[in-house]
Design a protein around this motif. Structure first.
Motif, PDB file in Angstrom:
ATOM      1  N   HIS A  55       0.833  -1.207   0.000  1.00  0.00           N
ATOM      2  CA  HIS A  55       0.000   0.000   0.000  1.00  0.00           C
ATOM      3  C   HIS A  55       0.865   1.253   0.000  1.00  0.00           C
ATOM      4  O   HIS A  55       2.056   1.225   0.342  1.00  0.00           O
TER       5      HIS A  55
ATOM      6  N   ARG B  83      -1.617   5.104   3.730  1.00  0.00           N
ATOM      7  CA  ARG B  83      -2.345   3.973   4.323  1.00  0.00           C
ATOM      8  C   ARG B  83      -1.432   3.175   5.251  1.00  0.00           C
ATOM      9  O   ARG B  83      -1.865   2.749   6.335  1.00  0.00           O
TER      10      ARG B  83
ATOM     11  N   SER C 133      -1.613   2.536   9.636  1.00  0.00           N
ATOM     12  CA  SER C 133      -1.378   1.258  10.320  1.00  0.00           C
ATOM     13  C   SER C 133      -0.210   1.365  11.292  1.00  0.00           C
ATOM     14  O   SER C 133      -0.265   0.851  12.416  1.00  0.00           O
TER      15      SER C 133
ATOM     16  N   THR D  21      -7.644   8.535   9.282  1.00  0.00           N
ATOM     17  CA  THR D  21      -7.003   8.760   7.992  1.00  0.00           C
ATOM     18  C   THR D  21      -6.652  10.225   7.890  1.00  0.00           C
ATOM     19  O   THR D  21      -7.457  11.099   8.206  1.00  0.00           O
TER      20      THR D  21
END
Length: 577
Positions: A145, A149, A153, A186
Motif C-alpha cells: 500500500h 495507508r 497502520s 485517515t
C-alpha cells in the motif's frame, strides 16, 4: 539482527554517495570494548585500516582525518572517521574511505556528522525490547500500500504498543510539512481541521530545532521553544512529545506522540528510541514512492557528483551539456518527414445512375457489399413502362390493319401514311422495351459498393440520370494526401513514404507519389493540395474511404533546422509584409 540492520544501512549509504569508496562501523559495548559490526564492500582491502581509523576516532573522542595509500602514491585516498556518543556514552564510530578530490575535509567532516545522526539510533543500546518492536513495526511499512495507508497502520500500532492516546506522522514535501497519517484515523479527513494545523505546527517546531521536544518540559532539560506544543497540548490529554525523523543526514518529517500524565513518563524514552529507529525505514518508503521526475533529478545529481565537487563543477558541466545538446541538434542528421492526412479511394469509381424517371422497387446491395459484373443491384417499378408498351403495341397493330385495308383498295397514299405511322409505333415500342430492360440495374464491374444506401428509399421517386450507387474495384486503390501548402514545395513525384491507417495503425504501408494537383482546396481552415500516390501492396482488410496519416520522406536535415523551419518561414512572411 542488529548488526544486519547496520550492515544494510551502510551498504545503502555508500550506494547513494558515489564519492565514498568503502566504509566501516564499530560498536562500543560497556565492559567488552570495541567490536567490528559492518564493512562495505565486504571484500574491500581497506577494511582493517578503516576499523583502525574508527577505533582511533572513538578513543580520541573527535573526528579523524587521514591519508590512506593503496599500493602506490597515485592511489592515495582519504579516511574520515567520527565517534558516535549519546548522553556522554560512546556508542560506536564510523569511518569512510573517500576518493581523492571528492570535496574538502570540512565538507566531509560535516557529511560524516549527518550520516552519524541517522546511524546513532541503530547503535543505541536496546531498551525495553526496542529491536523486537522495530521489527514488528517495520511490517506495516513494507506492504504494497501507499505511505498514507501504511502510516495509519504504523501510527495505530505505535499508539497501542506505547499505550498513548494518539500518534501522528508528518512528512516534508517540497519544504512544507504535511500531515500524512494519524492513529486510528485517515490523514485525508483531518488535513483541513484545526487539530491538523496544530499538529503540523508542533512537528515543524521540533524539526526547526532539530531536537526531540516534550511538553511540559522535564526538570533540568535544556530550554526549548514549545509554543506550538503548548497549543497542541490544549487539544488533548496534555502531554506531547515530537521526535524529528532524520534519514541519510536529511530531515524528512516527525512523529508526534500525545498521552496523559500516567502514560507519558515511562513511554517517552521508548517512543524516542522507536522513532529514531523507524526514521530510515520511513525514508526508504518515501524514496520508493518518489515520482519519476524527482528520481531523475536525484540520479542526475549523483552522476554530477561522481565527477567532482558539485559546487565547483556545476557551471562547467552545464556548459558541456549545453554544447553537447547544441552539437546534437545542429550536426547530427535526421530523417525529414512531412506528415499529412490521407484517405483511401478506389483507382476508378463507377456511378450507377437511374435509367428513367420512376420509382425504386427493390434494392439488392448496400454500401460495403462485394458485387460481380452483371449482378443485379436495383430494380425500378415497371408498371408505367408496361402500360406504355401495351399502348404502342396496340397502335402498331391498328396502323398495320389500316395499311392492309388501304393496300386492298389500291389506295397508295393512305397505305404510305398508315405504314409510316405503324413504323413510328414500332420504334416507340422498342424504346419502351429498352427502358424496361434497363430498369433492372446491374453492376458493370467487379468491385465494392462504396456509396448509396437505397434500402431506406424503397418506393421513392428518382429522376433519369440521378446517381443511385457508386462502385469501386476491390483491389485497385489510389491514395490521396492532403498536404499543407507550406510543405508542398518540397514534394516531387517519385518520392516515397509510409501510411498508417486508423483501422490498422500498427501496419505501415509503403507508397510512392504519382501526381501533385496544382489546385489548392480549403480543408479545416487551411489550404491544402491533393497529392496522389500509389500503394505498393493492397491488403484484404482495406476498403475505399479509410483515412489515416501519411509520412513522406523529404531528405535529411538537422533536428534544429527541421524543428525551426515553420517559425523561420512565419517570420519571413511577417517581415515581408
Amino acid at each position: 539482527m542488529a548488526d544486519a540492520i547496520i550492515q544494510g544501512w551502510l551498504s545503502q549509504h555508500i550506494a547513494r554517495a558515489p564519492q565514498i569508496a568503502a566504509g566501516a562501523v564499530m560498536r562500543w559495548a560497556a565492559g567488552s570494548g570495541p567490536r567490528q559490526v559492518a564493512v562495505s564492500p565486504s571484500s574491500t582491502a581497506a577494511a582493517q585500516p578503516l576499523f583502525a581509523a574508527a577505533q582511533a576516532a572513538a578513543e580520541r573522542d573527535g573526528p579523524l582525518l587521514a591519508q590512506l595509500r593503496m599500493g602506490s602514491p597515485a592511489a592515495a585516498m582519504r579516511v574520515v572517521a567520527f565517534a558516535l556518543r549519546h548522553e556522554g556514552v560512546t556508542l560506536g564510530s564510523i569511518a569512510l574511505l573517500l576518493h581523492d578530490g571528492a570535496g574538502t575535509d570540512a565538507d566531509w567532516a560535516r557529511h560524516v556528522q549527518h550520516a552519524a545522526a541517522s546511524l546513532k539510533p541503530l547503535l543505541a543500546p536496546v531498551r525495553d525490547n526496542t529491536l523486537a518492536d522495530v521489527l514488528k513495526l517495520q511490517t506495516h511499512l513494507t506492504g504494497s500500500h501507499r505511505l498514507p495507508r501504511c502510516g495509519v497502520s504504523l501510527t495505530s500500532e505505535l499508539a497501542s504498543l506505547l499505550g498513548v492516546d494518539r500518534v501522528s506522522l508528518g512528512l516534508l514535501a517540497r519544504g512544507e510539512l504535511q500531515l500524512t497519517a494519524m492513529s486510528h484515523s485517515t490523514a485525508g479527513d483531518e488535513r483541513k481541521t484545526s487539530l491538523a494545523r496544530a499538529l503540523c505546527a508542533a512537528m515543524q517546531e521540533a524539526i526547526d530545532q532539530d531536537r526531540p521536544i516534550a511538553f511540559p518540559q522535564p526538570a533540568g532539560a535544556a530550554p526549548r521553544i514549545v509554543q506550538a506544543h503548548g497549543a497542541l497540548a490544549a487539544w488533548g490529554p496534555g502531554q506531547v512529545l515530537t521526535v524529528p525523523l532524520v534519514h541519510a543526514g536529511h530531515r524528512i518529517g516527525a512523529l508526534c506522540f500525545e498521552g496523559s500524565v500516567e502514560t507519558a513518563g515511562p513511554a517517552w524514552r521508548r517512543a524516542t528510541d522507536l522513532a529514531r529507529a523507524l526514521a530510515p525505514l520511513i525514508g526508504l518508503k518515501c524514496r520508493a514512492e518518489m515520482p519519476w521526475p524527482a528520481r531523475i533529478r536525484e540520479g542526475t545529481r549523483a552522476v554530477i557528483a561522481r565527477f567532482g565537487d558539485v559546487r565547483r563543477g556545476t557551471i562547467a558541466l552545464r556548459l558541456v551539456a549545453v554544447a553537447a545538446v547544441a552539437a546534437l541538434l545542429t550536426l547530427v542528421p535526421v530523417a525529414h518527414r512531412i506528415g499529412a492526412p490521407a484517405r483511401l479511394e478506389g483507382a476508378v469509381q463507377r456511378s450507377v445512375a437511374a435509367p428513367v424517371d420512376g420509382f425504386v422497387q427493390s434494392v439488392h446491395v448496400r454500401p460495403g457489399d462485394t458485387v460481380t459484373s452483371g449482378e443485379l443491384l436495383v430494380e425500378m417499378a415497371p408498371q408505367d413502362l408496361l402500360l406504355e408498351e401495351h399502348k404502342w403495341q396496340a397502335e402498331a397493330m391498328q396502323h398495320d390493319n389500316a395499311a392492309a385495308a388501304a393496300l386492298a383498295v389500291a389506295d397508295r397514299a393512305q397505305f404510305a401514311v398508315a405504314r409510316a405511322k405503324a413504323d413510328e409505333a414500332l420504334a416507340q415500342l422498342e424504346l419502351v422495351r429498352g427502358q424496361l430492360q434497363r430498369s433492372r440495374v446491374a453492376a458493370t464491374i467487379d468491385g465494392v459498393v462504396v456509396g448509396g444506401d437505397l434500402t431506406q428509399s424503397l418506393g421513392a421517386p428518382v429522376q433519369r440520370g440521378q446517381v443511385l450507387l457508386t462502385l469501386a474495384p476491390r483491389d485497385a486503390y489510389r491514395l490521396i494526401l492532403e498536404v499543407d501548402e507550406r510543405d508542398v514545395a518540397e514534394l516531387r513525384p517519385g518520392q516515397r513514404g509510409e501510411l498508417a491507417l486508423a483501422a490498422m495503425p500498427s501496419r505501415h504501408l509503403a507508397f510512392q507519389l504519382t501526381r501533385i494537383t496544382p489546385v489548392a482546396t480549403a480543408t479545416d481552415g487551411r489550404n491544402a493540395f491533393e497529392v496522389e500516390a500509389k500503394l505498393d501492396e493492397a491488403l484484404p482488410a482495406m476498403r475505399p474511404g479509410l483515412r489515416g496519416v501519411a509520412k513522406i520522406d523529404a531528405g535529411t536535415g538537422s533536428l534544429l533546422g527541421i524543428a525551426s523551419r515553420p517559425a523561420i518561414d512565419w517570420l519571413r512572411l511577417v517581415f515581408w509584409r
